[in-house]
Design a protein around this motif. Structure first.
Motif, short mmCIF file in Angstrom:
data_model
loop_
_atom_site.label_atom_id
_atom_site.label_comp_id
_atom_site.label_asym_id
_atom_site.label_seq_id
_atom_site.Cartn_x
_atom_site.Cartn_y
_atom_site.Cartn_z
N SER A 546 0.83 -1.20 0.00
CA SER A 546 0.00 0.00 0.00
C SER A 546 0.86 1.26 0.00
O SER A 546 0.59 2.22 -0.74
N ALA A 547 1.93 1.26 0.80
CA ALA A 547 2.83 2.42 0.84
C ALA A 547 3.51 2.65 -0.50
O ALA A 547 3.63 3.79 -0.97
N LEU A 548 3.94 1.56 -1.14
CA LEU A 548 4.59 1.69 -2.46
C LEU A 548 3.62 2.26 -3.49
O LEU A 548 4.00 3.09 -4.33
N HIS A 549 2.36 1.83 -3.42
CA HIS A 549 1.36 2.35 -4.35
C HIS A 549 1.15 3.86 -4.15
O HIS A 549 1.02 4.61 -5.12
N VAL A 550 1.11 4.28 -2.89
CA VAL A 550 0.92 5.70 -2.61
C VAL A 550 2.08 6.52 -3.13
O VAL A 550 1.90 7.55 -3.80
N ASP A 554 2.04 9.31 -6.10
CA ASP A 554 2.56 10.67 -5.91
C ASP A 554 3.61 11.00 -6.95
O ASP A 554 3.64 12.12 -7.50
N TRP A 555 4.47 10.02 -7.23
CA TRP A 555 5.52 10.25 -8.24
C TRP A 555 4.92 10.45 -9.63
O TRP A 555 5.36 11.32 -10.39
#
Length: 571
Positions: A546-550, A554-555
């Motif tokens: 989930s953190a990687l997706h966020v 953002d990127w």
């Protein structure tokens, strides 16, 4: 009885043929010379071109039996810098009408050694006195805000502009129509035709200096500026359209024609062309037009035509694309010129070989131009990424744009630019190398990092400027930090209509950018390996995912790469 003989042809030529001449019989200005051939070098804008260029032609011709001019001779004759003289020759090469001329066929590093024909050169220098048509101000300032980004890093800068500059900034994106531009160019030619012909003329043998004639060979050089027929790059040869040279025997030189006869015939054709344009533009829709040339603003002549996707003659248009993606391949484009206008927050792929491309008034977009064999002009764009392989590129009045370039000539940067960056070409598609070969672009010559900057004011603008402003140096472009350089991936299903041979970027990357790419690959592998080796319980895996997706989301937004996902949307 004999006097009745001339009468029958008159009615047959009565109303229709003059109002609807066949496309192949109409004279047109060669727009490429005016759109891509004008240089912002004040020393080339002569107040009296004929007084300057007639002796210049004699001087240059006397130095070369072959009538060819190199940059050193030109720099000496005009007292301009070597860089400017080279720029003149490179630009002339990109807009010359005859692809058979050795000057056009020369490799990028051979243009100077081959040299330009002095007759083409003096005509090219003559039109440097041309003034562009003034863009028509938009009636509704609110609609300007709708399409031009209302927030900008340069809002503070704009607020400090003079009222004249503010008017210009608000109206700059509303280009004159093709009909306006053609009428303006024809009017300019109409006014200056006698001088141009005199630069090509020669004295008639035995009849004194005052009686001048034009040979078929010299007459053909007017093809730099005018053409017949409906092909947008090359019409039929001028000598075939002219009744005094048509069907002449190539083995027996045609008889030279008096200058007055050539002048009268061309003036008649220009008048017919102007009347045809006037009839094409609806007075009800556009108001009265004024096609007289004053070499000034001509705001009264401005008309507005709905631009078709493909005009009967002239470039294709891609216009008004917003928050979407668009792909054009060779079969989608009729002709060899393209204009990309007023596109925003989009990704546009032009995967085809072309000759000329204009990108105008775009913002927050990514534009990929596959192979452009003559010239690209990017103007009044903001926060745009342009990826282009081309012979030459000119960048004018742009902000916060990045240009990924594969170019054989120095990029020309003119006008009022801010925070531009240049980088090496960074993409490919399956047919790219075939298209590069067709366009005549050499992948082993890339001058992406050698921008040539000129003054902040274009002397061809119809707007007057304060004295001395033209001498101000334009802001150049910085090299993109190698650590910020990434490859741009064109999805496989957009790569071409049929399989091609290109498997990688054909332009070699400079060492610093290659090393940065390798570091990024190594870092990615290390991160992937670390993730594989890290024992995580199921709920931790979900949190990490989930953190990687966020962060990835953002990127995507921060980098502008979110626009590439438009390709996945349905039409």
């Amino acid at each position: 009885m004999m006097t009745d003989a001339p009468d029958p042809p008159a009615p047959s030529a009565d109303p229709d043929p003059p109002s609807e001449p066949s496309p192949s019989s109409l004279l047109h200005p060669r727009r490429e010379a005016f759109e891509y051939g004008l240089l912002p070098i004040p020393k080339l804008v002569f107040t009296d071109p004929i007084q300057t260029l007639a002796p210049l032609k004699q001087k240059l011709a006397s130095k070369s039996p072959a009538r060819r001019v190199d940059s050193a001779s030109l720099a000496d004759a005009l007292q301009i810098s070597a860089d400017h003289a080279k720029l003149v020759l490179d630009t002339l090469s990109s807009v010359l009408h005859s692809d058979s001329d050795p000057f056009v066929r020369a490799r990028a590093d051979e243009v100077d050694s081959v040299g330009a024909d002095v007759r083409d050169l003096v005509l090219f220098l003559y039109i440097q006195s041309y003034k562009k048509l003034l863009p028509r101000p938009h009636k509704d300032s609110a609609s300007v805000a709708d399409v031009w980004p209302s927030t900008s890093a340069f809002d503070g800068y704009l607020s400090a502009l003079s009222p004249l500059q503010l008017v210009r900034s608000n109206s700059r994106r509303f280009m004159p129509s093709q009909a306006d531009e053609e009428a303006h160019q024809l009017s300019y030619l109409q006014k200056h035709l006698a001088n141009m012909i005199s630069l090509l003329a020669e004295p008639s043998e035995g009849e004194g200096e005052e009686s001048q004639v034009l040979t078929i060979e010299h007459f053909e050089h007017l093809g730099l500026l005018i053409q017949f027929g409906d092909k947008e790059s090359e019409g039929i040869p001028l000598s075939q359209a002219a009744p005094f040279f048509a069907n002449s025997d190539p083995d027996m030189p045609a008889v030279p024609v008096p200058v007055a006869q050539v002048h009268d015939w061309l003036l008649q054709n220009i008048t017919t062309a102007l009347e045809h344009i006037s009839e094409r533009v609806s007075p009800k829709e556009n108001g009265p037009s004024n096609t007289s040339d004053q070499d000034v603003a001509m705001s009264d002549a401005s008309t507005t035509l709905a631009k078709p996707a493909v005009s009967p003659r002239g470039p294709c248009f891609i216009e008004g694309i917003s928050k979407s993606s668009l792909v054009k391949q060779a079969s989608d484009l009729k002709g060899s010129s393209l204009k990309v206008l007023n596109c925003h927050d989009s990704v546009i792929y032009i995967l085809a070989p072309l000759r000329y491309v204009t990108v105008y008034g775009c913002s927050d977009a990514t534009i990929v131009l596959g192979a452009v064999g003559k010239a690209v002009r990017v103007e009044h764009c903001e926060r745009v990424h342009v990826i282009v392989a081309a012979k030459r590129v000119c960048i004018a009045n742009c902000r916060e744009c990045i240009f990924y370039l594969g170019v054989n000539q120095q990029p020309l940067i003119v006008g009022d630019n801010h925070k531009l960056q240049v980088a090496p070409y960074n993409t490919f598609y399956s047919q790219l190398e075939e298209h590069l070969a067709e366009a005549g672009i050499e992948v082993n010559i890339n001058k992406w990092d050698e921008p040539l900057t000129q003054g902040v004011v274009d002397p061809h603008d119809s707007i007057s400027h304060p004295a001395g402003v033209s001498d101000a140096q334009a802001e150049s472009a910085a090299r993109l930090d190698p650590d910020q350089f990434t490859n741009f991936l064109i999805p496989n299903w957009l790569g071409g209509e049929s399989a091609g041979s290109t498997k990688d970027n054909p332009f070699p990357l400079p060492a610093a950018y290659m090393e940065s790419q390798q570091r990024n690959r190594n870092n990615l592998e290390e991160i992937k390996q670390a993730l594989r080796n890290t024992p995580l319980v199921e709920n931790r895996k979900r949190e990490l995912s989930s953190a990687l997706h966020v962060y990835f989301k953002d990127w995507l937004y921060a980098s502008g790469n979110i626009r590439q996902l438009y390709c996945l949307q349905g039409d």
